[in-house]
Design a protein around this motif. Structure first.
Motif, PDB file in Angstrom:
ATOM      1  N   MET A   1       0.848  -1.196   0.000  1.00  0.00           N
ATOM      2  CA  MET A   1       0.000   0.000   0.000  1.00  0.00           C
ATOM      3  C   MET A   1       0.887   1.251   0.000  1.00  0.00           C
ATOM      4  SD  MET A   1      -2.811   1.228   2.858  1.00  0.00           S
ATOM      5  CE  MET A   1      -3.642  -0.365   2.812  1.00  0.00           C
ATOM      6  N   SER A   2       0.573   2.202  -0.884  1.00  0.00           N
ATOM      7  CA  SER A   2       1.378   3.415  -0.976  1.00  0.00           C
ATOM      8  C   SER A   2       1.202   4.271   0.264  1.00  0.00           C
ATOM      9  CB  SER A   2       0.972   4.222  -2.210  1.00  0.00           C
ATOM     10  OG  SER A   2      -0.346   4.725  -2.064  1.00  0.00           O
ATOM     11  N   LEU A   3       2.198   5.135   0.507  1.00  0.00           N
ATOM     12  CA  LEU A   3       2.132   6.018   1.667  1.00  0.00           C
ATOM     13  C   LEU A   3       0.931   6.948   1.585  1.00  0.00           C
ATOM     14  CD1 LEU A   3       3.342   7.156   4.251  1.00  0.00           C
ATOM     15  CD2 LEU A   3       4.799   8.630   2.854  1.00  0.00           C
ATOM     16  N   SER A   4       0.632   7.481   0.397  1.00  0.00           N
ATOM     17  CA  SER A   4      -0.505   8.394   0.249  1.00  0.00           C
ATOM     18  C   SER A   4      -1.813   7.693   0.563  1.00  0.00           C
ATOM     19  CB  SER A   4      -0.540   8.972  -1.168  1.00  0.00           C
ATOM     20  OG  SER A   4      -0.675   7.945  -2.134  1.00  0.00           O
ATOM     21  N   LEU A   5      -1.942   6.420   0.154  1.00  0.00           N
ATOM     22  CA  LEU A   5      -3.161   5.671   0.451  1.00  0.00           C
ATOM     23  C   LEU A   5      -3.265   5.368   1.936  1.00  0.00           C
ATOM     24  CD1 LEU A   5      -5.703   4.364  -0.605  1.00  0.00           C
ATOM     25  CD2 LEU A   5      -4.387   2.287  -1.113  1.00  0.00           C
ATOM     26  N   GLN A   6      -2.137   5.060   2.567  1.00  0.00           N
ATOM     27  CA  GLN A   6      -2.153   4.838   4.012  1.00  0.00           C
ATOM     28  C   GLN A   6      -2.601   6.092   4.753  1.00  0.00           C
ATOM     29  OE1 GLN A   6       1.259   2.892   5.869  1.00  0.00           O
ATOM     30  NE2 GLN A   6       1.928   2.159   3.874  1.00  0.00           N
ATOM     31  N   LEU A   7      -2.055   7.245   4.366  1.00  0.00           N
ATOM     32  CA  LEU A   7      -2.456   8.510   4.998  1.00  0.00           C
ATOM     33  C   LEU A   7      -3.940   8.771   4.791  1.00  0.00           C
ATOM     34  CD1 LEU A   7       0.550  10.849   4.096  1.00  0.00           C
ATOM     35  CD2 LEU A   7       0.019   9.858   6.330  1.00  0.00           C
ATOM     36  N   GLU A   8      -4.436   8.485   3.584  1.00  0.00           N
ATOM     37  CA  GLU A   8      -5.860   8.709   3.300  1.00  0.00           C
ATOM     38  C   GLU A   8      -6.733   7.820   4.178  1.00  0.00           C
ATOM     39  OE1 GLU A   8      -9.038   8.050  -0.351  1.00  0.00           O
ATOM     40  OE2 GLU A   8      -6.877   8.092  -0.784  1.00  0.00           O
ATOM     41  N   ARG A   9      -6.384   6.550   4.293  1.00  0.00           N
ATOM     42  CA  ARG A   9      -7.188   5.630   5.113  1.00  0.00           C
ATOM     43  C   ARG A   9      -7.145   6.027   6.593  1.00  0.00           C
ATOM     44  NH1 ARG A   9      -6.482  -0.558   2.755  1.00  0.00           N
ATOM     45  NH2 ARG A   9      -7.473  -0.149   0.729  1.00  0.00           N
ATOM     46  N   GLN A  10      -5.959   6.366   7.058  1.00  0.00           N
ATOM     47  CA  GLN A  10      -5.848   6.823   8.448  1.00  0.00           C
ATOM     48  C   GLN A  10      -6.657   8.099   8.662  1.00  0.00           C
ATOM     49  OE1 GLN A  10      -1.643   7.217   9.247  1.00  0.00           O
ATOM     50  NE2 GLN A  10      -1.230   5.064   8.776  1.00  0.00           N
ATOM     51  N   GLY A  11      -6.596   9.005   7.672  1.00  0.00           N
ATOM     52  CA  GLY A  11      -7.341  10.260   7.781  1.00  0.00           C
ATOM     53  C   GLY A  11      -8.834  10.048   7.823  1.00  0.00           C
ATOM     54  N   ASN A  12      -9.348   9.115   7.013  1.00  0.00           N
ATOM     55  CA  ASN A  12     -10.785   8.836   7.039  1.00  0.00           C
ATOM     56  C   ASN A  12     -11.207   8.262   8.384  1.00  0.00           C
ATOM     57  OD1 ASN A  12     -11.832   9.651   4.473  1.00  0.00           O
ATOM     58  ND2 ASN A  12     -10.758   7.918   3.523  1.00  0.00           N
ATOM     59  N   TRP A  13     -10.347   7.401   8.952  1.00  0.00           N
ATOM     60  CA  TRP A  13     -10.665   6.839  10.265  1.00  0.00           C
ATOM     61  C   TRP A  13     -10.660   7.943  11.331  1.00  0.00           C
ATOM     62  CZ3 TRP A  13      -8.722   6.426  15.159  1.00  0.00           C
ATOM     63  CH2 TRP A  13      -9.315   5.480  15.991  1.00  0.00           C
ATOM     64  N   LEU A  14      -9.632   8.787  11.293  1.00  0.00           N
ATOM     65  CA  LEU A  14      -9.538   9.875  12.265  1.00  0.00           C
ATOM     66  C   LEU A  14     -10.672  10.874  12.095  1.00  0.00           C
ATOM     67  CD1 LEU A  14      -5.685  10.496  12.190  1.00  0.00           C
ATOM     68  CD2 LEU A  14      -7.016   9.589  14.110  1.00  0.00           C
ATOM     69  N   HIS A  17     -13.570   9.498  13.827  1.00  0.00           N
ATOM     70  CA  HIS A  17     -13.353   9.321  15.271  1.00  0.00           C
ATOM     71  C   HIS A  17     -12.519  10.476  15.817  1.00  0.00           C
ATOM     72  CE1 HIS A  17     -13.989   5.265  13.547  1.00  0.00           C
ATOM     73  NE2 HIS A  17     -14.667   5.028  14.655  1.00  0.00           N
ATOM     74  N   ARG A  18     -12.939  11.704  15.482  1.00  0.00           N
ATOM     75  CA  ARG A  18     -12.144  12.871  15.870  1.00  0.00           C
ATOM     76  C   ARG A  18     -12.028  13.034  17.382  1.00  0.00           C
ATOM     77  NH1 ARG A  18     -15.110  16.887  11.795  1.00  0.00           N
ATOM     78  NH2 ARG A  18     -16.600  15.177  11.907  1.00  0.00           N
ATOM     79  N   GLY A  19     -12.988  12.491  18.115  1.00  0.00           N
ATOM     80  CA  GLY A  19     -12.922  12.590  19.571  1.00  0.00           C
ATOM     81  C   GLY A  19     -11.747  11.839  20.162  1.00  0.00           C
ATOM     82  N   VAL A  20     -11.156  10.924  19.374  1.00  0.00           N
ATOM     83  CA  VAL A  20     -10.011  10.161  19.861  1.00  0.00           C
ATOM     84  C   VAL A  20      -8.856  11.091  20.214  1.00  0.00           C
ATOM     85  CG1 VAL A  20      -8.222   8.512  19.170  1.00  0.00           C
ATOM     86  CG2 VAL A  20     -10.625   8.052  18.652  1.00  0.00           C
ATOM     87  N   ASN A  81     -19.458  17.621   9.649  1.00  0.00           N
ATOM     88  CA  ASN A  81     -19.825  16.255   9.334  1.00  0.00           C
ATOM     89  C   ASN A  81     -19.083  15.298  10.259  1.00  0.00           C
ATOM     90  OD1 ASN A  81     -20.928  17.653   7.108  1.00  0.00           O
ATOM     91  ND2 ASN A  81     -19.062  17.293   5.922  1.00  0.00           N
ATOM     92  N   ALA A  82     -19.813  14.316  10.755  1.00  0.00           N
ATOM     93  CA  ALA A  82     -19.221  13.436  11.753  1.00  0.00           C
ATOM     94  C   ALA A  82     -18.810  12.075  11.196  1.00  0.00           C
ATOM     95  CB  ALA A  82     -20.208  13.226  12.913  1.00  0.00           C
ATOM     96  N   ARG A  83     -19.480  11.603  10.137  1.00  0.00           N
ATOM     97  CA  ARG A  83     -19.256  10.238   9.693  1.00  0.00           C
ATOM     98  C   ARG A  83     -18.536  10.129   8.361  1.00  0.00           C
ATOM     99  NH1 ARG A  83     -18.854   7.388  13.619  1.00  0.00           N
ATOM    100  NH2 ARG A  83     -18.943   5.619  12.197  1.00  0.00           N
ATOM    101  N   VAL A 126       4.119  18.791  22.842  1.00  0.00           N
ATOM    102  CA  VAL A 126       3.478  17.503  22.547  1.00  0.00           C
ATOM    103  C   VAL A 126       2.198  17.729  21.746  1.00  0.00           C
ATOM    104  CG1 VAL A 126       2.300  15.524  23.570  1.00  0.00           C
ATOM    105  CG2 VAL A 126       4.473  16.304  24.522  1.00  0.00           C
ATOM    106  N   PHE A 127       1.424  18.734  22.148  1.00  0.00           N
ATOM    107  CA  PHE A 127       0.180  19.028  21.436  1.00  0.00           C
ATOM    108  C   PHE A 127       0.456  19.411  19.982  1.00  0.00           C
ATOM    109  CE2 PHE A 127      -2.274  22.581  19.769  1.00  0.00           C
ATOM    110  CZ  PHE A 127      -3.495  21.971  19.575  1.00  0.00           C
ATOM    111  N   ALA A 128       1.428  20.291  19.767  1.00  0.00           N
ATOM    112  CA  ALA A 128       1.727  20.748  18.409  1.00  0.00           C
ATOM    113  C   ALA A 128       2.117  19.578  17.514  1.00  0.00           C
ATOM    114  CB  ALA A 128       2.844  21.799  18.439  1.00  0.00           C
ATOM    115  N   LEU A 129       2.956  18.673  18.022  1.00  0.00           N
ATOM    116  CA  LEU A 129       3.371  17.508  17.245  1.00  0.00           C
ATOM    117  C   LEU A 129       2.177  16.594  16.969  1.00  0.00           C
ATOM    118  CD1 LEU A 129       5.495  15.702  15.943  1.00  0.00           C
ATOM    119  CD2 LEU A 129       5.960  14.739  18.209  1.00  0.00           C
ATOM    120  N   GLY A 130       1.383  16.325  18.003  1.00  0.00           N
ATOM    121  CA  GLY A 130       0.235  15.439  17.842  1.00  0.00           C
ATOM    122  C   GLY A 130      -0.795  16.000  16.875  1.00  0.00           C
ATOM    123  N   TYR A 131      -1.061  17.302  16.974  1.00  0.00           N
ATOM    124  CA  TYR A 131      -2.050  17.902  16.083  1.00  0.00           C
ATOM    125  C   TYR A 131      -1.550  17.909  14.649  1.00  0.00           C
ATOM    126  CZ  TYR A 131      -5.617  21.018  14.262  1.00  0.00           C
ATOM    127  OH  TYR A 131      -6.651  21.547  13.525  1.00  0.00           O
TER     128      TYR A 131
END
Length: 253
Positions: A1-14, A17-20, A81-83, A126-131
């Protein structure tokens, strides 16, 4: 899986689940309020209060920026939008002419205010890096969605418009006029979130860790109590108007 696709999938999950992000930060916030570290831990109580007030000011600026952006956008775009990703049109004018994700930038300003209000240099780092890691993935998912939805139109817009840092020279006037009613209908949750967040930070720091009693705290920290009451009043009033009336409805918004 390409890096761009991995980022996209992770982004859709996040995105779904933005409350995470906030949940993960809660233990760190509790630690930072208890042990803020230097230099803030050596400051006087008055100086720490001034820092918290400055943080509130930054968050209010972020809320105002969000309000200004939302007041111009058409319906079906730039929503909470939440979902799933959703955009009935591609915004390319106004704030969206100078930066592709102005609402994420406004959210970053709001959250930066919270981080300043907590008053811990190590937590701010830590916040700046995480965000940065979080928003990089969410934006990657949104960019992929917009590219698939709008093709060449998106490609041309993306080629000339910065991703996250604004370029004011690119400004183009908004098509729609500013709608205060749209802002009032859509942004009251943010006002309540800021009010509740700063109230909780101050309460935990002074009562939970500082040893103040609740009555003394309310008497000596009227700003935070008043902020919560004002936020609740705004939330209840605007939520009621939105749910029970058509007063805040604007056609096409």
């Amino acid at each position: 899986m390409s890096l761009s696709l991995q980022l996209e999938r992770q982004g859709n999950w996040l995105f779904r689940h933005r409350g995470v992000f906030g949940t993960v930060l809660l233990p760190l916030i509790a630690v930072a309020l208890r042990w803020p570290g230097l230099p803030v831990s050596a400051w006087s109580d008055a100086a720490q209060q001034h820092l918290a007030q400055a943080g509130l000011g930054v968050s209010v600026l972020g809320l105002l920026l969000r309000a200004w952006i939302v007041g111009f956008v058409p319906g079906g775009t730039s929503g909470r939008n939440a979902r799933e990703q959703r955009a009935h049109a591609l915004n390319t004018r106004g704030a969206y002419a100078v930066v592709r994700h102005p609402l994420y930038l406004a959210n970053a300003v709001i959250l930066l205010g919270f981080a300043l209000g907590i008053g811990s240099l190590w937590f701010l780092a830590v916040f700046a890096l995480g965000y940065a890691l979080f928003i990089e993935r969410v934006i990657a998912a949104e960019e992929a969605f917009l590219a698939a939805s709008y093709g060449e139109e998106h490609a041309l817009w993306a080629a000339r418009t910065p991703l996250f840092w604004p370029k004011p020279a690119l400004w183009q006037a908004n098509v729609l006029p500013f709608s205060l009613r749209t802002v009032l209908r859509r942004e009251y949750n943010g006002v309540m979130g800021v009010a509740l967040g700063f109230f909780a930070i101050a309460l935990v720091r002074d009562v939970g860790y500082g040893g103040m009693t609740l009555p003394d705290w309310c008497a000596q920290r009227p700003l935070w109590c008043g902020l919560l009451l004002a936020g609740l009043a705004v939330f209840v009033l605007l939520r009621t108007l939105k749910r029970a009336t058509r007063l805040l409805h604007v056609a096409g918004r």
